[in-house]
Write a protein that holds these residues in place. Sequence first.
Motif, PDB file in Angstrom:
ATOM      1  N   LYS A  72     -64.710 -91.572 -15.132  1.00 54.13           N
ATOM      2  CA  LYS A  72     -65.422 -92.558 -15.936  1.00 54.13           C
ATOM      3  C   LYS A  72     -64.422 -93.380 -16.723  1.00 54.13           C
ATOM      4  O   LYS A  72     -63.545 -92.819 -17.403  1.00 54.13           O
ATOM      5  CB  LYS A  72     -66.396 -91.863 -16.890  1.00 54.13           C
ATOM      6  CG  LYS A  72     -67.397 -92.791 -17.555  1.00 54.13           C
ATOM      7  CD  LYS A  72     -68.396 -91.985 -18.368  1.00 54.13           C
ATOM      8  CE  LYS A  72     -69.518 -92.828 -18.919  1.00 54.13           C
ATOM      9  NZ  LYS A  72     -70.500 -92.024 -19.690  1.00 54.13           N
ATOM     10  N   ASN A  73     -64.524 -94.722 -16.641  1.00 56.52           N
ATOM     11  CA  ASN A  73     -63.594 -95.553 -17.395  1.00 56.52           C
ATOM     12  C   ASN A  73     -64.134 -95.864 -18.785  1.00 56.52           C
ATOM     13  O   ASN A  73     -65.264 -95.508 -19.129  1.00 56.52           O
ATOM     14  CB  ASN A  73     -63.231 -96.830 -16.618  1.00 56.52           C
ATOM     15  CG  ASN A  73     -64.403 -97.793 -16.447  1.00 56.52           C
ATOM     16  OD1 ASN A  73     -65.256 -97.938 -17.330  1.00 56.52           O
ATOM     17  ND2 ASN A  73     -64.447 -98.476 -15.314  1.00 56.52           N
ATOM     18  N   TYR A  75     -65.244 -98.423 -20.090  1.00 58.00           N
ATOM     19  CA  TYR A  75     -66.376 -99.349 -20.155  1.00 58.00           C
ATOM     20  C   TYR A  75     -67.683 -98.692 -19.723  1.00 58.00           C
ATOM     21  O   TYR A  75     -68.716 -99.354 -19.665  1.00 58.00           O
ATOM     22  CB  TYR A  75     -66.099-100.575 -19.286  1.00 58.00           C
ATOM     23  CG  TYR A  75     -64.950-101.408 -19.798  1.00 58.00           C
ATOM     24  CD1 TYR A  75     -65.136-102.343 -20.807  1.00 58.00           C
ATOM     25  CD2 TYR A  75     -63.665-101.251 -19.279  1.00 58.00           C
ATOM     26  CE1 TYR A  75     -64.080-103.109 -21.280  1.00 58.00           C
ATOM     27  CE2 TYR A  75     -62.606-102.013 -19.750  1.00 58.00           C
ATOM     28  CZ  TYR A  75     -62.815-102.939 -20.761  1.00 58.00           C
ATOM     29  OH  TYR A  75     -61.770-103.686 -21.238  1.00 58.00           O
ATOM     30  N   GLY A  76     -67.621 -97.407 -19.398  1.00 59.71           N
ATOM     31  CA  GLY A  76     -68.832 -96.681 -19.035  1.00 59.71           C
ATOM     32  C   GLY A  76     -69.156 -96.675 -17.554  1.00 59.71           C
ATOM     33  O   GLY A  76     -70.183 -96.124 -17.149  1.00 59.71           O
ATOM     34  N   LEU A  77     -68.312 -97.303 -16.729  1.00 59.50           N
ATOM     35  CA  LEU A  77     -68.536 -97.288 -15.282  1.00 59.50           C
ATOM     36  C   LEU A  77     -67.897 -96.045 -14.667  1.00 59.50           C
ATOM     37  O   LEU A  77     -66.743 -95.716 -14.963  1.00 59.50           O
ATOM     38  CB  LEU A  77     -67.932 -98.533 -14.624  1.00 59.50           C
ATOM     39  CG  LEU A  77     -68.591 -99.878 -14.900  1.00 59.50           C
ATOM     40  CD1 LEU A  77     -67.798-100.999 -14.226  1.00 59.50           C
ATOM     41  CD2 LEU A  77     -70.028 -99.902 -14.410  1.00 59.50           C
ATOM     42  N   LYS A 222     -73.937 -96.217 -13.507  1.00 65.13           N
ATOM     43  CA  LYS A 222     -73.541 -96.937 -12.300  1.00 65.13           C
ATOM     44  C   LYS A 222     -72.240 -96.356 -11.753  1.00 65.13           C
ATOM     45  O   LYS A 222     -71.352 -95.950 -12.508  1.00 65.13           O
ATOM     46  CB  LYS A 222     -73.358 -98.419 -12.613  1.00 65.13           C
ATOM     47  CG  LYS A 222     -74.650 -99.142 -12.912  1.00 65.13           C
ATOM     48  CD  LYS A 222     -74.426-100.609 -13.167  1.00 65.13           C
ATOM     49  CE  LYS A 222     -73.955-100.870 -14.568  1.00 65.13           C
ATOM     50  NZ  LYS A 222     -75.008-100.623 -15.562  1.00 65.13           N
ATOM     51  N   HIS A 414     -77.043-103.967 -11.754  1.00 59.68           N
ATOM     52  CA  HIS A 414     -75.654-104.414 -11.830  1.00 59.68           C
ATOM     53  C   HIS A 414     -75.558-105.860 -11.385  1.00 59.68           C
ATOM     54  O   HIS A 414     -76.471-106.411 -10.775  1.00 59.68           O
ATOM     55  CB  HIS A 414     -74.736-103.532 -10.966  1.00 59.68           C
ATOM     56  CG  HIS A 414     -75.005-103.622  -9.492  1.00 59.68           C
ATOM     57  ND1 HIS A 414     -75.837-102.737  -8.842  1.00 59.68           N
ATOM     58  CD2 HIS A 414     -74.579-104.495  -8.534  1.00 59.68           C
ATOM     59  CE1 HIS A 414     -75.895-103.056  -7.559  1.00 59.68           C
ATOM     60  NE2 HIS A 414     -75.148-104.123  -7.345  1.00 59.68           N
ATOM     61  N   SER A 428     -70.019-105.707 -13.144  1.00 57.66           N
ATOM     62  CA  SER A 428     -70.445-105.819 -14.538  1.00 57.66           C
ATOM     63  C   SER A 428     -70.569-104.451 -15.195  1.00 57.66           C
ATOM     64  O   SER A 428     -70.931-103.464 -14.563  1.00 57.66           O
ATOM     65  CB  SER A 428     -71.797-106.527 -14.621  1.00 57.66           C
ATOM     66  OG  SER A 428     -72.811-105.734 -14.017  1.00 57.66           O
ATOM     67  N   SER A 429     -70.265-104.411 -16.469  1.00 59.25           N
ATOM     68  CA  SER A 429     -70.527-103.216 -17.275  1.00 59.25           C
ATOM     69  C   SER A 429     -71.755-103.499 -18.143  1.00 59.25           C
ATOM     70  O   SER A 429     -72.176-104.640 -18.294  1.00 59.25           O
ATOM     71  CB  SER A 429     -69.310-102.862 -18.140  1.00 59.25           C
ATOM     72  OG  SER A 429     -68.973-103.938 -19.004  1.00 59.25           O
ATOM     73  N   TYR A 437     -66.990-107.851 -17.020  1.00 61.88           N
ATOM     74  CA  TYR A 437     -66.869-107.675 -15.567  1.00 61.88           C
ATOM     75  C   TYR A 437     -65.451-107.168 -15.296  1.00 61.88           C
ATOM     76  O   TYR A 437     -64.473-107.812 -15.695  1.00 61.88           O
ATOM     77  CB  TYR A 437     -67.058-108.990 -14.823  1.00 61.88           C
ATOM     78  CG  TYR A 437     -68.478-109.476 -14.632  1.00 61.88           C
ATOM     79  CD1 TYR A 437     -69.116-109.361 -13.400  1.00 61.88           C
ATOM     80  CD2 TYR A 437     -69.160-110.102 -15.668  1.00 61.88           C
ATOM     81  CE1 TYR A 437     -70.400-109.857 -13.203  1.00 61.88           C
ATOM     82  CE2 TYR A 437     -70.455-110.602 -15.485  1.00 61.88           C
ATOM     83  CZ  TYR A 437     -71.065-110.475 -14.247  1.00 61.88           C
ATOM     84  OH  TYR A 437     -72.331-110.964 -14.064  1.00 61.88           O
ATOM     85  N   THR A 464     -60.122-109.355 -16.253  1.00 62.68           N
ATOM     86  CA  THR A 464     -61.392-108.957 -16.868  1.00 62.68           C
ATOM     87  C   THR A 464     -62.127-110.175 -17.416  1.00 62.68           C
ATOM     88  O   THR A 464     -61.537-111.022 -18.089  1.00 62.68           O
ATOM     89  CB  THR A 464     -61.143-107.947 -18.012  1.00 62.68           C
ATOM     90  OG1 THR A 464     -60.560-106.760 -17.473  1.00 62.68           O
ATOM     91  CG2 THR A 464     -62.456-107.592 -18.709  1.00 62.68           C
TER      92      THR A 464
END
Length: 575
Positions: A72-73, A75-77, A222, A414, A428-429, A437, A464
């Motif tokens: 998980k990064n 940004y929540g992705l 996501k 998304h 997209s986050s 993005y 980004t």
Amino acid sequence: MQITKEKRKDVWIRVFRNFIIVLAVIIIGLVVVYNLKTKITPPEIIDISVLEMERGNPSPDFFRVGNSWLKKNKYGLWEMYLEGSPFEIGVINGKLTKELIKIQEDAFVEQINTLIPSKSYLRFLKYFIGWFNRDIDEYIPEEYLQEIYGVSFGASDGYEYIGNNYERMLNYHGAHDIGHALQSLALVGCTSFGSNFNSVDSSMIIGRNFDFYINESFAKNKIVAFVNPDLGHKFMYVTWASMIGVVSGMNEKGLTVTINAAKSDIPTKATMPISLLAREILQYAGNIDEAVEVAEKRKTFVSESIFIGSAFDNKAIIIEKSPSKLGVYTTDANDLVCSNHFQSDVFKDDENNNQYIQESASSYRQQRCEQLINQDEIIDFNQAADILRDYNGIDDVNIGIGNEKTMAQMISHHSIIFQPEKLRTWVSSAPYQLGEYLMYNIDSVFTKASTTNPNTILYDSNYTIEPSLFLESKEYNNLFEFRKMRNILKYHIEEKSKIEDEKFFIDDLIASNPNYYQGYVLVADYYFMNNKMDKALLFYKISQTKEFENTTTKMVVEERIKEIEKSTLTGGIVR
């Protein structure tokens, strides 16, 4: 010879008993036939050793099984890498995402229970879906059956009343199609576009919003997945746990695939889910001709537009596929837009399609997208994001935040941008298409895959796209207040109950999204339910000054106005 009363009674008892026996035999027979017809046998797997592999968790939000991983990064992705044979990819996918699979299934079933609160009807629905999907595995390539079967080992207990793990995972892949067929559920309303086809100064750019809405929980986790299969091309796609089908993705050849709903007849049985067809195109096609060839050989059960971008061909096309026909729409212009209706000659006389163009938000949204594209001669990735984030109507008119006729309906699972020639993709986050993005280069990610660790940054921060300024606006905050109050109002309408502090509540609801027709219609419905016809008529008429999403609701409002006005003239009571 006269039959006594006792003998007649014995005859009737024997007749009734025989009737019950025959009825029981018929019921048992039907149950046996149903179970035989609806039983889906998992594929036979020769080597199941992958089931013995253990999942490691060397640090928070980082999991590894063999060479594959999930992380998980900031940004929540979630980012995931998978490799191997179909069954291996599926099993490892299930092991890596088992907690996320439970979250997704909980969210999905929660929405089903909200839409269909009746337990008895849910039981009926289970048997209906079992019959509807009885042959679905016959239309799906063996490798995808194996992969889905592998994923099913990561599914959680608790939903056996819906089906066993394999049946559930298989059937969920058709949920996207059923949501498209039943447009009234408001699950879909996607838009895709491509630009710069004829430009010598800039490479082709493709953007899309995936507006498949279940609920807020469903879109929280996501996954940006990168897959290195034993056969076919390496590819990336944006997905959710347990979903191996593709709705938005790009392969190593610079071929992109996105899917958009079109108007369908209600299907009578399931064939190949459209997301699995999109997956097959992504995995095995390197150019437009090969993509069309794959699409032609598969049978699907709903109508769908498959937007294909190709670095090899330096253009985009739309494969328009229904259960009975296939058309290809292309253009010599610099750009191409796809919403939710067909555009090829094959479907120009199609009754479903023409009706949908007239009645839905699709044509309006396409015109708005074209208008936004034509504002600039060349579209770069930042401008593509601006188009995908646009929340106004044609000519920049405010038609209400969340209106289905806008590009950004504030429901996107998304949003994604592709630059096929350079193998770049921006994802997209949260929330929706309004967060950052992040740009992933496919070559770069696959190169890093074997050495990826918890600290590896897979996206290129130099590209980004900054979050939308709309996030800081009062309108954005008001949107959530509007949706919360809208649900409360709907509840009171359904329950035929009154709201406390009615005037203050309604004033606040309208003020939270003043240009959106839906608030006025709901308030009018509420007053109509309470027999306050003067106020109902006022709000129905105000709603007519706003931009409706579809003609069906508009016609209902027009009929309600006529009904009230007629009642007023005759002194009657509207009911």
